[in-house]
Design a protein around this motif. Structure first.
Motif, PDB file in Angstrom:
ATOM      1  N   MET A   1      14.656  31.689 -35.033  1.00 41.53           N
ATOM      2  CA  MET A   1      15.450  32.360 -36.058  1.00 41.53           C
ATOM      3  C   MET A   1      14.764  32.147 -37.401  1.00 41.53           C
ATOM      4  SD  MET A   1      19.441  31.803 -37.128  1.00 41.53           S
ATOM      5  CE  MET A   1      20.064  32.020 -35.504  1.00 41.53           C
ATOM      6  N   ASP A   2      14.654  33.204 -38.209  1.00 49.21           N
ATOM      7  CA  ASP A   2      13.983  33.065 -39.491  1.00 49.21           C
ATOM      8  C   ASP A   2      14.920  32.464 -40.539  1.00 49.21           C
ATOM      9  OD1 ASP A   2      15.612  35.253 -39.742  1.00 49.21           O
ATOM     10  OD2 ASP A   2      14.149  36.479 -40.803  1.00 49.21           O
ATOM     11  N   ALA A   3      14.355  32.089 -41.677  1.00 51.39           N
ATOM     12  CA  ALA A   3      15.106  31.375 -42.711  1.00 51.39           C
ATOM     13  C   ALA A   3      16.233  32.233 -43.284  1.00 51.39           C
ATOM     14  CB  ALA A   3      14.164  30.929 -43.810  1.00 51.39           C
ATOM     15  N   GLU A  58      19.909  41.910 -43.324  1.00 48.75           N
ATOM     16  CA  GLU A  58      18.916  41.277 -42.443  1.00 48.75           C
ATOM     17  C   GLU A  58      18.203  42.329 -41.599  1.00 48.75           C
ATOM     18  OE1 GLU A  58      21.014  38.534 -40.024  1.00 48.75           O
ATOM     19  OE2 GLU A  58      21.221  37.061 -41.627  1.00 48.75           O
ATOM     20  N   HIS A  59      18.962  43.266 -41.076  1.00 51.42           N
ATOM     21  CA  HIS A  59      18.370  44.325 -40.245  1.00 51.42           C
ATOM     22  C   HIS A  59      17.392  45.156 -41.080  1.00 51.42           C
ATOM     23  CE1 HIS A  59      17.867  47.332 -37.203  1.00 51.42           C
ATOM     24  NE2 HIS A  59      18.403  48.274 -37.954  1.00 51.42           N
ATOM     25  N   GLY A  60      17.773  45.464 -42.310  1.00 51.01           N
ATOM     26  CA  GLY A  60      16.890  46.222 -43.200  1.00 51.01           C
ATOM     27  C   GLY A  60      15.620  45.455 -43.532  1.00 51.01           C
ATOM     28  N   LEU A  61      15.744  44.150 -43.747  1.00 51.26           N
ATOM     29  CA  LEU A  61      14.564  43.338 -44.042  1.00 51.26           C
ATOM     30  C   LEU A  61      13.623  43.281 -42.840  1.00 51.26           C
ATOM     31  CD1 LEU A  61      16.102  40.354 -46.035  1.00 51.26           C
ATOM     32  CD2 LEU A  61      14.600  42.150 -46.911  1.00 51.26           C
ATOM     33  N   ARG A  62      14.212  43.165 -41.649  1.00 49.29           N
ATOM     34  CA  ARG A  62      13.366  43.149 -40.450  1.00 49.29           C
ATOM     35  C   ARG A  62      12.664  44.490 -40.275  1.00 49.29           C
ATOM     36  NH1 ARG A  62      17.468  39.777 -38.090  1.00 49.29           N
ATOM     37  NH2 ARG A  62      18.585  41.614 -37.373  1.00 49.29           N
TER      38      ARG A  62
END
Length: 82
Positions: A1-3, A58-62
């Motif tokens: 899991m990322d930060a 988070e989904h947008g950043l990924r």
């Protein structure tokens, strides 16, 4: 899991904790049960909306992180074939 996902999860956990703690404190300090319950419902609604917004972010950043890799692997718009 990322930060970022981990810190978003921490924020949600703390918010849920506050959804339980705040009504208890309100009752201890003399607020009616109905008022404390209304506060709990309001806090739960705000927490749920914030959780949804955090997950979407988070989904947008990924997706942003994956987009440059996808463009590079196909050569981009200026890539010539042949």
């Amino acid at each position: 899991m990322d930060a970022a996902a981990e810190s978003a999860g921490d924020v949600v956990r703390w918010a849920v904790f506050c959804c339980v703690l705040v009504p208890v404190v309100l009752v201890v300090y003399g607020t009616s049960l109905g008022g404390a319950a209304g506060t709990a419902v309001g806090l739960a609604a705000v927490t749920a909306v914030c959780r949804v917004l955090l997950r979407r972010a988070e989904h947008g950043l990924r997706a942003e992180a994956a987009a440059p890799r996808a463009r590079r692997s196909h050569g981009g718009r200026n890539h010539r074939q042949g």
